[in-house]
Motif scaffolding. Structure first.
Motif, short mmCIF file in Angstrom:
data_model
loop_
_atom_site.label_atom_id
_atom_site.label_comp_id
_atom_site.label_asym_id
_atom_site.label_seq_id
_atom_site.Cartn_x
_atom_site.Cartn_y
_atom_site.Cartn_z
N LEU A 41 0.83 -1.21 0.00
CA LEU A 41 0.00 0.00 0.00
C LEU A 41 0.86 1.26 0.00
CD1 LEU A 41 -2.82 -1.12 2.45
CD2 LEU A 41 -3.03 -0.78 -0.02
N LYS A 42 1.97 1.24 0.74
CA LYS A 42 2.87 2.39 0.73
C LYS A 42 3.47 2.59 -0.65
CE LYS A 42 5.74 3.20 4.20
NZ LYS A 42 6.70 3.01 5.32
N ASN A 43 3.81 1.51 -1.32
CA ASN A 43 4.37 1.60 -2.67
C ASN A 43 3.38 2.21 -3.67
OD1 ASN A 43 7.04 0.65 -2.44
ND2 ASN A 43 6.33 -1.45 -2.38
N HIS A 44 2.09 2.06 -3.39
CA HIS A 44 1.05 2.53 -4.31
C HIS A 44 0.18 3.63 -3.71
CE1 HIS A 44 2.04 -0.66 -7.12
NE2 HIS A 44 2.05 -1.50 -6.10
N THR A 45 0.67 4.32 -2.70
CA THR A 45 -0.13 5.30 -1.98
C THR A 45 -0.79 6.33 -2.89
OG1 THR A 45 1.20 5.07 0.00
CG2 THR A 45 -0.07 7.09 -0.19
N LEU A 46 -0.03 6.87 -3.81
CA LEU A 46 -0.57 7.93 -4.66
C LEU A 46 -1.62 7.42 -5.65
CD1 LEU A 46 2.71 9.94 -5.30
CD2 LEU A 46 0.95 10.31 -3.55
N GLU A 47 -1.66 6.11 -5.84
CA GLU A 47 -2.62 5.51 -6.77
C GLU A 47 -3.87 4.99 -6.08
OE1 GLU A 47 -0.31 2.37 -8.55
OE2 GLU A 47 1.43 3.68 -8.56
N LEU A 48 -3.90 4.98 -4.76
CA LEU A 48 -5.04 4.43 -4.03
C LEU A 48 -6.30 5.23 -4.32
CD1 LEU A 48 -3.39 3.66 -0.57
CD2 LEU A 48 -3.86 2.07 -2.44
N ALA A 49 -7.37 4.51 -4.62
CA ALA A 49 -8.62 5.17 -4.98
C ALA A 49 -9.55 5.35 -3.79
CB ALA A 49 -9.32 4.36 -6.08
N GLN A 50 -9.58 4.39 -2.89
CA GLN A 50 -10.50 4.46 -1.76
C GLN A 50 -9.98 5.47 -0.74
OE1 GLN A 50 -10.95 0.55 -0.13
NE2 GLN A 50 -11.80 -0.30 -2.00
N LYS A 51 -10.79 6.49 -0.49
CA LYS A 51 -10.38 7.56 0.42
C LYS A 51 -10.05 7.04 1.82
CE LYS A 51 -11.86 11.87 2.41
NZ LYS A 51 -11.29 13.07 2.24
N THR A 52 -10.86 6.12 2.35
CA THR A 52 -10.62 5.60 3.70
C THR A 52 -9.30 4.84 3.75
OG1 THR A 52 -11.99 3.67 3.21
CG2 THR A 52 -13.04 5.50 4.39
N CYS A 53 -9.01 4.07 2.72
CA CYS A 53 -7.75 3.32 2.65
C CYS A 53 -6.57 4.28 2.58
CB CYS A 53 -7.77 2.38 1.45
SG CYS A 53 -6.26 1.40 1.28
N LYS A 54 -6.66 5.27 1.69
CA LYS A 54 -5.58 6.24 1.53
C LYS A 54 -5.34 7.02 2.82
CE LYS A 54 -3.95 9.21 -2.11
NZ LYS A 54 -4.24 9.67 -3.44
N THR A 55 -6.41 7.39 3.50
CA THR A 55 -6.29 8.12 4.77
C THR A 55 -5.56 7.28 5.80
OG1 THR A 55 -8.30 9.37 4.33
CG2 THR A 55 -7.62 9.21 6.63
N GLU A 56 -5.91 6.00 5.88
CA GLU A 56 -5.29 5.11 6.86
C GLU A 56 -3.82 4.87 6.53
OE1 GLU A 56 -5.26 3.23 10.44
OE2 GLU A 56 -6.79 4.52 9.57
N VAL A 57 -3.50 4.71 5.26
CA VAL A 57 -2.10 4.52 4.86
C VAL A 57 -1.29 5.77 5.20
CG1 VAL A 57 -0.53 4.14 2.92
CG2 VAL A 57 -2.62 2.78 3.11
N PHE A 58 -1.85 6.96 4.92
CA PHE A 58 -1.15 8.20 5.28
C PHE A 58 -0.96 8.31 6.79
CE2 PHE A 58 -1.56 9.92 1.01
CZ PHE A 58 -0.38 10.65 0.91
N ARG A 59 -1.92 7.83 7.56
CA ARG A 59 -1.77 7.84 9.02
C ARG A 59 -0.58 6.98 9.43
NH1 ARG A 59 -2.99 5.12 13.59
NH2 ARG A 59 -3.87 3.34 12.50
N MET A 60 -0.46 5.81 8.82
CA MET A 60 0.66 4.92 9.14
C MET A 60 1.99 5.55 8.71
SD MET A 60 -0.65 2.47 10.76
CE MET A 60 0.81 1.47 10.87
N ILE A 61 2.01 6.21 7.56
CA ILE A 61 3.22 6.89 7.09
C ILE A 61 3.61 8.00 8.06
CG2 ILE A 61 4.19 8.33 5.24
CD1 ILE A 61 2.30 6.69 3.32
N ARG A 62 2.61 8.73 8.54
CA ARG A 62 2.85 9.83 9.49
C ARG A 62 3.44 9.28 10.80
NH1 ARG A 62 -1.86 11.95 9.38
NH2 ARG A 62 -1.33 13.42 7.76
#
Length: 134
Positions: A41-62
């Motif tokens: 998911l981190k490798n494809h963060t900018l391509e993630l379509a689902q807002k909830t998924c992208k938000t959670e991945v960004f939380r983990m990155i943060r």
């Protein structure tokens, strides 16, 4: 996200010991398989379509940006380099230390650190020092 379906299927089929590395705390980071989906998911963060998924991945990155070691894959890849180059640094200083020693890092650790840095560069809130200073 269907993008990481292969990794998800692999993790879904792991035993608890495989997923969390069993009970050997000394080798936990070298045995755990629980970070495979997050890595994808981190490798494809900018391509993630689902807002909830992208938000959670960004939380983990943060979280990883602030406290090195929360990403088990990165910890496994970088534990030797951290011991060699950054043993005198606090957790919140480790990414900077690794980036200052980028050419000395093993290939896998360098890839993790470059990915983390690239992801942090996409959002000022992922750079805690800059975010809090501004």
């Amino acid at each position: 996200e269907t993008r990481c379906a292969t990794e998800k299927a692999e993790v879904d089929n792991m035993s608890i010991a495989e997923l969390f590395g069993g009970f050997d705390t000394e080798n936990y980071y070298n045995q755990a398989g629980s970070g495979k989906v997050l890595r994808c998911l981190k490798n494809h963060t900018l391509e993630l379509a689902q807002k909830t998924c992208k938000t959670e991945v960004f939380r983990m990155i943060r979280i990883e940006a602030v406290q090195f070691g929360t990403d088990v894959n990165m910890m496994a890849a970088c534990s030797d380099d951290v011991a060699m180059h950054c043993s005198d640094k606090r957790r919140e200083q480790i990414h900077l230390c690794l980036r200052q020693n980028l050419q000395k890092l093993n290939t896998e650790c360098r890839q993790h650190e470059l990915l983390q840095g690239a992801l942090e560069s996409n959002d000022v809130s992922l750079k805690p020092v800059v975010f809090h200073s501004c």
